[in-house]
Design an enzyme around this catalytic site. Sequence first.
Site, PDB file in Angstrom:
ATOM      1  N   GLN A 113     -22.668 -59.907 -34.354  1.00 20.64           N
ATOM      2  CA  GLN A 113     -23.953 -60.518 -33.985  1.00 20.64           C
ATOM      3  C   GLN A 113     -25.083 -59.521 -34.249  1.00 20.64           C
ATOM      4  O   GLN A 113     -26.251 -59.863 -34.120  1.00 20.64           O
ATOM      5  CB  GLN A 113     -23.942 -60.880 -32.495  1.00 20.64           C
ATOM      6  N   VAL A 115     -27.730 -56.993 -35.987  1.00 20.01           N
ATOM      7  CA  VAL A 115     -28.579 -57.063 -37.174  1.00 20.01           C
ATOM      8  C   VAL A 115     -28.899 -55.665 -37.689  1.00 20.01           C
ATOM      9  O   VAL A 115     -29.744 -55.499 -38.557  1.00 20.01           O
ATOM     10  CB  VAL A 115     -29.884 -57.832 -36.841  1.00 20.01           C
ATOM     11  N   HIS A 131     -26.023 -63.228 -37.310  1.00 20.60           N
ATOM     12  CA  HIS A 131     -27.408 -63.386 -36.837  1.00 20.60           C
ATOM     13  C   HIS A 131     -28.411 -62.752 -37.804  1.00 20.60           C
ATOM     14  O   HIS A 131     -29.564 -62.527 -37.436  1.00 20.60           O
ATOM     15  CB  HIS A 131     -27.577 -62.797 -35.431  1.00 20.60           C
ATOM     16  N   CYS A 159     -46.034 -61.573 -47.892  1.00 22.45           N
ATOM     17  CA  CYS A 159     -45.162 -61.814 -49.049  1.00 22.45           C
ATOM     18  C   CYS A 159     -45.810 -61.242 -50.313  1.00 22.45           C
ATOM     19  O   CYS A 159     -46.981 -61.507 -50.585  1.00 22.45           O
ATOM     20  CB  CYS A 159     -44.948 -63.314 -49.197  1.00 22.45           C
ATOM     21  N   CYS A 162     -46.626 -64.584 -52.710  1.00 19.77           N
ATOM     22  CA  CYS A 162     -47.649 -65.601 -52.431  1.00 19.77           C
ATOM     23  C   CYS A 162     -48.641 -65.174 -51.340  1.00 19.77           C
ATOM     24  O   CYS A 162     -49.572 -65.920 -51.044  1.00 19.77           O
ATOM     25  CB  CYS A 162     -46.981 -66.920 -52.046  1.00 19.77           C
ATOM     26  N   GLY A 199     -18.123 -55.119 -27.138  1.00 22.64           N
ATOM     27  CA  GLY A 199     -19.533 -54.851 -26.856  1.00 22.64           C
ATOM     28  C   GLY A 199     -20.468 -56.035 -26.936  1.00 22.64           C
ATOM     29  O   GLY A 199     -21.592 -55.891 -27.398  1.00 22.64           O
ATOM     30  N   SER A 201     -22.031 -59.376 -24.481  1.00 22.14           N
ATOM     31  CA  SER A 201     -22.058 -60.024 -23.181  1.00 22.14           C
ATOM     32  C   SER A 201     -21.456 -61.429 -23.273  1.00 22.14           C
ATOM     33  O   SER A 201     -21.202 -62.059 -22.242  1.00 22.14           O
ATOM     34  CB  SER A 201     -23.493 -60.098 -22.644  1.00 22.14           C
TER      35      SER A 201
END
Length: 249
Positions: A113, A115, A131, A159, A162, A199, A201
Amino acid sequence: MTADRRGPGGAKMDPDRKRFSRLTAAALRPLVITGAGVSAESGVPTFRGDDGLWRSHRAETLATPRAFAADPGLVWQWYDWRRSRVAPARPNPAHRWITNYLAERPHGLLVTQNVDGLHRLSGLPDPVEIHGSLWTVRCTVCGAEAEDRRVPLPIPPRCAGCGGLLRPGVVWFGEPLPAAALERAVTAAAVADLVLVVGTSAVVYPVAGLPALARDAPLVEINPEPTPLSPGAMFAVRARAGEFLGPLC
Ligand code: BJW
Ligand code: ZN
């Protein structure tokens, strides 16, 4: 002294590590699921508990599309702070043990999970980062995705194509998980012969529901605190992951 009482380094193994080694060694198709706690010993803050507050904001209120729509600058400041914490962080013995373990089990899978990218940095070639990643940005206007490792970022970042507002390439509450990643995770759970949960929850779905899909596979948990998964665990190791797994590396 018999050989099975010794760890990989030759040191005498305590009963918990001995039991853990026996359970994990037997698996051919393990599903390893990790959460923020696996990176805690690398200096990366977790989400919940005392660690989970940032300038008195809770992760639950910042990691939402609504928070970003209301105040993209505030949400980007949080992500910029987290990127600055993660950038110098290095994998710890828990990441390394998982990488070595799965290197020997080509039919096993890691679903994280997290990042922070630390599993990849520890040499794991193909983790399911379910995630998303702190190091990916996505344009809210044209949808272009890119890696972006700048620390600090100009806030809010724009960006290059654009000029639209960029958002972090992560999954917020209420958003669907990437379909391919979720499918890999669900398939791995369905065929797993061991689920090792480290690790987390285990309160955030759908990841918290993966162990239930692995019907007959034993569940092993490493977490200093009990979780909703603990009652169903065959073996719950109440320890910090890096400390526990370090001597087994
Ligand atoms: C140690 C340690 C050491 C410390 N060693 N351990 C079913 C039931 C109820 C609700 C839902 C449900 N299905 C979906 C929902 C809604 C929602 C949800 O789960 N809500 C619950 C909170 C109630 N889920 C979603 O919204 C998900 N989306 C979804 O389901 O979409 C459906 C959909 C379909 C089609 C269209 C639209 C929608 C998305 C969830 C996204 C979660 N995102 C975040 C942020 C990611 C980006 C970012 O990082 O900023 O993910 S929230 C945050 O929580 C982050 C984490 O990955 C995630 C889990 O946290 P984690 O890793 O467990 O960390 P902690 O801090 O909670 O725990 C750390 C643990 O480590 C503790 O236990 C410590 O004890 C332990 N520890 N030191 C070992 N050294
Ligand atoms: Zn764009």
